[in-house]
Scaffold this motif. Structure first.
Motif, PDB file in Angstrom:
ATOM      1  N   ARG A  28      42.003  39.193  47.102  1.00  0.00           N
ATOM      2  CA  ARG A  28      40.955  39.460  48.264  1.00  0.00           C
ATOM      3  C   ARG A  28      41.643  39.682  49.720  1.00  0.00           C
ATOM      4  N   ALA A  29      42.756  38.824  49.835  1.00  0.00           N
ATOM      5  CA  ALA A  29      43.616  39.228  51.312  1.00  0.00           C
ATOM      6  C   ALA A  29      44.055  40.687  51.151  1.00  0.00           C
TER       7      ALA A  29
ATOM      8  N   SER B 179      34.233  29.754  39.266  1.00  0.00           N
ATOM      9  CA  SER B 179      34.400  31.294  38.736  1.00  0.00           C
ATOM     10  C   SER B 179      33.416  32.099  39.321  1.00  0.00           C
TER      11      SER B 179
ATOM     12  N   ARG C  77      45.382  36.011  41.164  1.00  0.00           N
ATOM     13  CA  ARG C  77      44.503  34.763  41.756  1.00  0.00           C
ATOM     14  C   ARG C  77      43.717  35.489  42.633  1.00  0.00           C
ATOM     15  N   TYR C  78      42.498  34.811  42.970  1.00  0.00           N
ATOM     16  CA  TYR C  78      41.323  35.581  43.679  1.00  0.00           C
ATOM     17  C   TYR C  78      41.739  35.816  45.257  1.00  0.00           C
ATOM     18  N   ARG C  79      42.346  34.530  45.907  1.00  0.00           N
ATOM     19  CA  ARG C  79      42.500  34.557  47.142  1.00  0.00           C
ATOM     20  C   ARG C  79      43.440  35.734  47.657  1.00  0.00           C
ATOM     21  N   PRO C  80      44.765  35.642  47.080  1.00  0.00           N
ATOM     22  CA  PRO C  80      45.574  36.794  47.539  1.00  0.00           C
ATOM     23  C   PRO C  80      45.237  37.879  47.605  1.00  0.00           C
TER      24      PRO C  80
ATOM     25  N   HIS D 229      37.781  44.592  44.550  1.00  0.00           N
ATOM     26  CA  HIS D 229      38.488  43.292  44.127  1.00  0.00           C
ATOM     27  C   HIS D 229      38.783  43.736  42.532  1.00  0.00           C
TER      28      HIS D 229
ATOM     29  N   GLU E 176      41.483  43.296  51.352  1.00  0.00           N
ATOM     30  CA  GLU E 176      40.887  43.435  52.759  1.00  0.00           C
ATOM     31  C   GLU E 176      42.023  44.262  53.889  1.00  0.00           C
TER      32      GLU E 176
ATOM     33  N   GLU F 159      33.087  43.591  45.990  1.00  0.00           N
ATOM     34  CA  GLU F 159      33.285  43.188  44.520  1.00  0.00           C
ATOM     35  C   GLU F 159      33.900  44.363  43.758  1.00  0.00           C
TER      36      GLU F 159
END
Length: 419
Positions: free
Chosen positions: A289-290, A145, A284-287, A266, A293, A263
């Motif tokens: 962040r993608a 986390s 969810r963090y990964r999608p 996001h 970006e 940060e």
């Protein structure tokens, strides 16, 4: 417990003084499961309330998951009666959908909030302790986390419009058990507290094996909470200076988004997606962040039930059609938790509201008024009578019906801060 630590009574009184700096409240609720933490909470609250004339109401939520729960509820009822407190049991039945622990937690808050409103309670007190803070920090650390996950449980939170207070976060569990022993009060030990199948049990054992200090971990969590508050304030400042609501879609300048630290991007994007989708969950963090970006580079996408695009230097966050395609409600209801529809005199009759869907891709009349993009129109509310389209206000189809967002940008900004 360190020598400088206040005793349970002092810690409880100090926390309540922070929550109610003026006069003591007329009535408070107590969520009492039967474990040592909540039983001590009830005993301490009874002493505090009797000296101030505050009415207390105790409640136990039975999730129907353990056969022992009914006996534990009766034990709580007997202890409450001995303290002169009314007690009731709220029962929840799992519909077998989703994650059990998450569903139970959300149901517990929902049941407690409804009960608090009916009883006219100023707040509901919960029995979380310093040990819970430390365990939560370590569990979330193991999951990778970020700042939010590692931040301390708040002493106060609002759920379903009700205040929930945790007045024992500065107290160790063993101190509460000493308090109960001194009073001759028993408590129930949940057998799942010793079941290593649960993350919290494994974490508790790891804390003991590594000799980690609960107080130091709780202090770390509190410092992370301070960091979270600073980040949230910065995120809110960015949103307040650039965010707009255009015919139901959230918009902000791409440059204002792209020039922020990652940060902040996001956090801002996660909040806007949650708010527009009316979702209790963070993406969810990964999608996430993608997508963030991609927006910096002028590329949009879909996430969390939203369609996100970049056009002419503007980021637009709309509802995704696929997320509302099956949604149906009567015209007088709040559609998708967001839209209010009204019928004017002489308007054609409609019996349901559904998304406009593929009709948004066909020819549309020239009304002289600006419309949102076609992707937004597909997910916009339309009035239907059976299978016949009656009106689609945002598309300019039909007459006599209007639709407006039930919320404003200020509502979005007001929910950005978690504390």
């Amino acid at each position: 417990m360190a020598a400088a630590d206040p005793g349970p009574k002092e810690a409880f009184a100090t926390a309540l003084a922070r929550a109610f700096p003026g006069a003591a409240p007329e009535a408070l609720g107590l969520a009492v499961s039967g474990g040592s933490d909540s039983m001590a909470l009830m005993a301490l609250a009874a002493d505090w309330a009797s000296a101030r004339g505050t009415r207390l109401e105790a409640v136990t939520v039975d999730h129907g998951l353990r056969p022992e729960a009914a006996d534990e509820a009766r034990m709580v009822a007997n202890a409450a009666r001995a303290l002169g407190l009314p007690h009731r049991v709220l029962v929840w039945q799992w519909d077998r959908k989703g994650n059990l622990q998450d569903a139970a937690r959300r149901a517990r808050f929902s049941l407690l909030a409804g009960w608090a409103v009916r009883e006219g309670l100023a707040a509901v007190l919960l029995g979380h302790t310093r040990n819970d803070q430390a365990e939560t920090l370590l569990m979330r650390l193991a999951r990778g986390s970020g700042v939010d996950g590692l931040a301390a449980m708040a002493e106060e939170r609002v759920a379903d419009g009700v205040r929930f207070l945790r007045p024992l976060l500065d107290v160790e569990r063993y101190a509460l058990r000493q308090e109960l022993n001194a009073r001759g009060q028993a408590w129930a030990d949940d057998p799942t507290n010793d079941d290593p199948a649960f993350d919290r049990v494994r974490t508790r054992r790891a804390l003991a094996a590594l000799g980690l200090d609960d107080a130091r971990l709780a202090e770390t969590a509190a410092r992370m909470a301070d960091a979270r508050a600073a980040l949230e304030e910065m995120t809110r400042h960015v949103a307040a200076s650039s965010l707009a609501l255009d015919r139901g879609d959230l918009t902000l300048p791409q440059e204002a988004f792209a020039t922020q630290p990652a940060e902040i991007r996001h956090r801002l994007l996660a909040h806007l997606l949650r708010w527009r989708a009316h979702s209790p969950y963070r993406p969810r963090y990964r999608p996430l962040r993608a997508l963030a970006e991609g927006l910096v580079r002028g590329r949009g996408g879909t996430l969390h039930g939203c369609f996100v695009s970049v056009r002419r230097g503007t980021i637009r966050i709309a509802r995704e059609y696929a997320a509302v395609a099956a949604l149906e409600s009567p015209p007088d209801a709040l559609w998708d938790g967001f839209w209010q529809l009204e019928r004017t005199e002489g308007a054609a009759r409609a019996d349901t509201v559904r998304a406009l869907g593929q009709r948004a891709l066909g020819p549309l009349p020239d009304t002289g008024h600006a419309r949102p993009p076609r992707e937004s129109l597909m997910a916009s509310p339309a009035l239907w009578h059976g299978d016949r389209l009656v009106a689609a206000p945002l598309a300019g189809l039909g007459e006599g019906w209007t639709c407006q967002p039930a919320f404003t940008v200020d509502d979005c900004l007001a929910t950005l801060l978690s504390h």
